[in-house]
Design a protein around this motif. Structure first.
Motif, mmCIF file in Angstrom:
data_model
loop_
_atom_site.group_PDB
_atom_site.id
_atom_site.type_symbol
_atom_site.label_atom_id
_atom_site.label_comp_id
_atom_site.label_asym_id
_atom_site.label_seq_id
_atom_site.Cartn_x
_atom_site.Cartn_y
_atom_site.Cartn_z
ATOM 1 N N ILE A 78 14.186 0.732 7.743
ATOM 2 C CA ILE A 78 12.795 0.959 8.119
ATOM 3 C C ILE A 78 11.895 0.099 7.240
ATOM 4 O O ILE A 78 12.073 0.032 6.026
ATOM 5 C CB ILE A 78 12.399 2.438 7.926
ATOM 6 N N THR A 79 10.895 -0.544 7.868
ATOM 7 C CA THR A 79 9.969 -1.392 7.124
ATOM 8 C C THR A 79 8.539 -0.889 7.255
ATOM 9 O O THR A 79 8.099 -0.527 8.344
ATOM 10 C CB THR A 79 10.041 -2.853 7.626
ATOM 11 N N PHE A 80 7.836 -0.866 6.128
ATOM 12 C CA PHE A 80 6.397 -0.607 6.117
ATOM 13 C C PHE A 80 5.791 -1.483 5.028
ATOM 14 O O PHE A 80 6.506 -2.061 4.201
ATOM 15 C CB PHE A 80 6.092 0.883 5.899
ATOM 16 N N HIS A 81 4.485 -1.609 5.031
ATOM 17 C CA HIS A 81 3.791 -2.471 4.074
ATOM 18 C C HIS A 81 2.884 -1.642 3.176
ATOM 19 O O HIS A 81 2.481 -0.538 3.536
ATOM 20 C CB HIS A 81 2.941 -3.512 4.807
ATOM 21 N N THR A 82 2.547 -2.188 2.022
ATOM 22 C CA THR A 82 1.615 -1.501 1.130
ATOM 23 C C THR A 82 0.923 -2.500 0.217
ATOM 24 O O THR A 82 1.291 -3.679 0.158
ATOM 25 C CB THR A 82 2.335 -0.424 0.291
ATOM 26 N N ASP A 83 -0.068 -2.008 -0.490
ATOM 27 C CA ASP A 83 -0.786 -2.797 -1.492
ATOM 28 C C ASP A 83 -0.048 -2.613 -2.825
ATOM 29 O O ASP A 83 0.199 -1.478 -3.250
ATOM 30 C CB ASP A 83 -2.230 -2.282 -1.598
ATOM 31 N N ALA A 84 0.299 -3.702 -3.485
ATOM 32 C CA ALA A 84 1.056 -3.626 -4.741
ATOM 33 C C ALA A 84 0.258 -2.959 -5.857
ATOM 34 O O ALA A 84 0.834 -2.594 -6.892
ATOM 35 C CB ALA A 84 1.489 -5.026 -5.167
ATOM 36 N N ARG A 85 -1.046 -2.781 -5.664
ATOM 37 C CA ARG A 85 -1.869 -2.102 -6.665
ATOM 38 C C ARG A 85 -1.913 -0.594 -6.435
ATOM 39 O O ARG A 85 -2.509 0.142 -7.234
ATOM 40 C CB ARG A 85 -3.299 -2.663 -6.624
ATOM 41 N N SER A 86 -1.310 -0.130 -5.351
ATOM 42 C CA SER A 86 -1.406 1.278 -4.978
ATOM 43 C C SER A 86 -0.466 2.165 -5.787
ATOM 44 O O SER A 86 0.531 1.708 -6.368
ATOM 45 C CB SER A 86 -1.081 1.451 -3.491
ATOM 46 N N ALA A 87 -0.776 3.469 -5.795
ATOM 47 C CA ALA A 87 0.075 4.441 -6.481
ATOM 48 C C ALA A 87 1.450 4.500 -5.839
ATOM 49 O O ALA A 87 2.461 4.637 -6.534
ATOM 50 C CB ALA A 87 -0.593 5.815 -6.443
ATOM 51 N N LYS A 88 1.512 4.370 -4.516
ATOM 52 C CA LYS A 88 2.808 4.471 -3.850
ATOM 53 C C LYS A 88 3.746 3.344 -4.264
ATOM 54 O O LYS A 88 4.949 3.539 -4.420
ATOM 55 C CB LYS A 88 2.644 4.557 -2.335
#
Length: 209
Positions: A78-88
């Motif tokens: 499964i692929t999703f994207h995020t901001d590298a500055r985020s808590a997740k």
């Protein structure tokens, strides 16, 4: 949302038999995952936005929604994207174990997936995916302030250049270790659990709902 009617949810029963439990559990899980895959491209699908659970630095659970960006046919990744500055991102970098939850209200179908997340940030893969993103999707990463930063209203919409935004883009791949699929069937709920081997094979069993 445009998920098909609940009767079609498992797609594992014959025309004369609406109980998927009379058929192999892996068929039921595979058919349900095929529905999940359609959520990658169908924005109207209930499965386009799914829940992601991680573990915070304090050991407490964290839960949020992410957009389903991809699902590999062979491995189920499964692929999703995020901001590298985020808590997740920080949580997944510290502990890659995560769980996903997808639910279709129309089909009354719940899919739970547990696994390990691999992060790609500021590397060849992240760069290639970034370049392929439509302009609208890139705009999300142009916020000057890191996600969750307290700020005055007049600073909330400050933006970065697209080049700077690219440096904050991260790709997340979850490798499934467990599938737990539940169909809220009017005549009696049906639930199956499966363990993938990473090569397309699935060891599955029916369990009590």
């Amino acid at each position: 949302m445009t998920e098909p009617a609940p009767q079609a949810a498992p797609q594992a029963a014959t025309a004369h038999d609406a109980d998927p439990a009379l058929h192999p559990a892996d068929n039921f899980i595979a058919a349900s995952l095929a529905r999940l895959t359609r959520g990658v491209r169908d924005r109207r699908s209930d499965f386009h936005v799914i829940g992601l659970a991680t573990t915070g630095a304090d050991g407490a659970p964290r839960l949020r929604s992410v957009v389903l960006r991809g699902r590999a046919a062979q491995t189920g990744q499964i692929t999703f994207h995020t901001d590298a500055r985020s808590a997740k991102f920080a949580e997944l970098a510290r502990d890659g174990r995560a769980a996903l939850l997808a639910y279709s209200h129309a089909a009354k179908l719940q899919i739970r997936i547990e696994g390990e997340v691999t992060l790609h940030h500021d590397d060849v893969e992240a760069d290639a995916i970034w370049r392929a993103l439509p302009e609208g999707a890139r705009q999300i990463y142009r916020t000057q302030l890191p996600p969750g930063t307290e700020a005055a209203p007049d600073r909330l919409d400050l933006t970065l250049s697209m080049e700077e935004a690219a440096r904050h883009f991260a790709v997340c791949h979850l490798s499934p270790a467990l599938y737990d699929v539940l169909w809220l069937r009017p005549e009696g709920h049906r639930r199956a659990i499966g363990t993938p081997d990473g090569a397309g094979k699935l060891a599955a069993r029916w369990v009590a709902a």
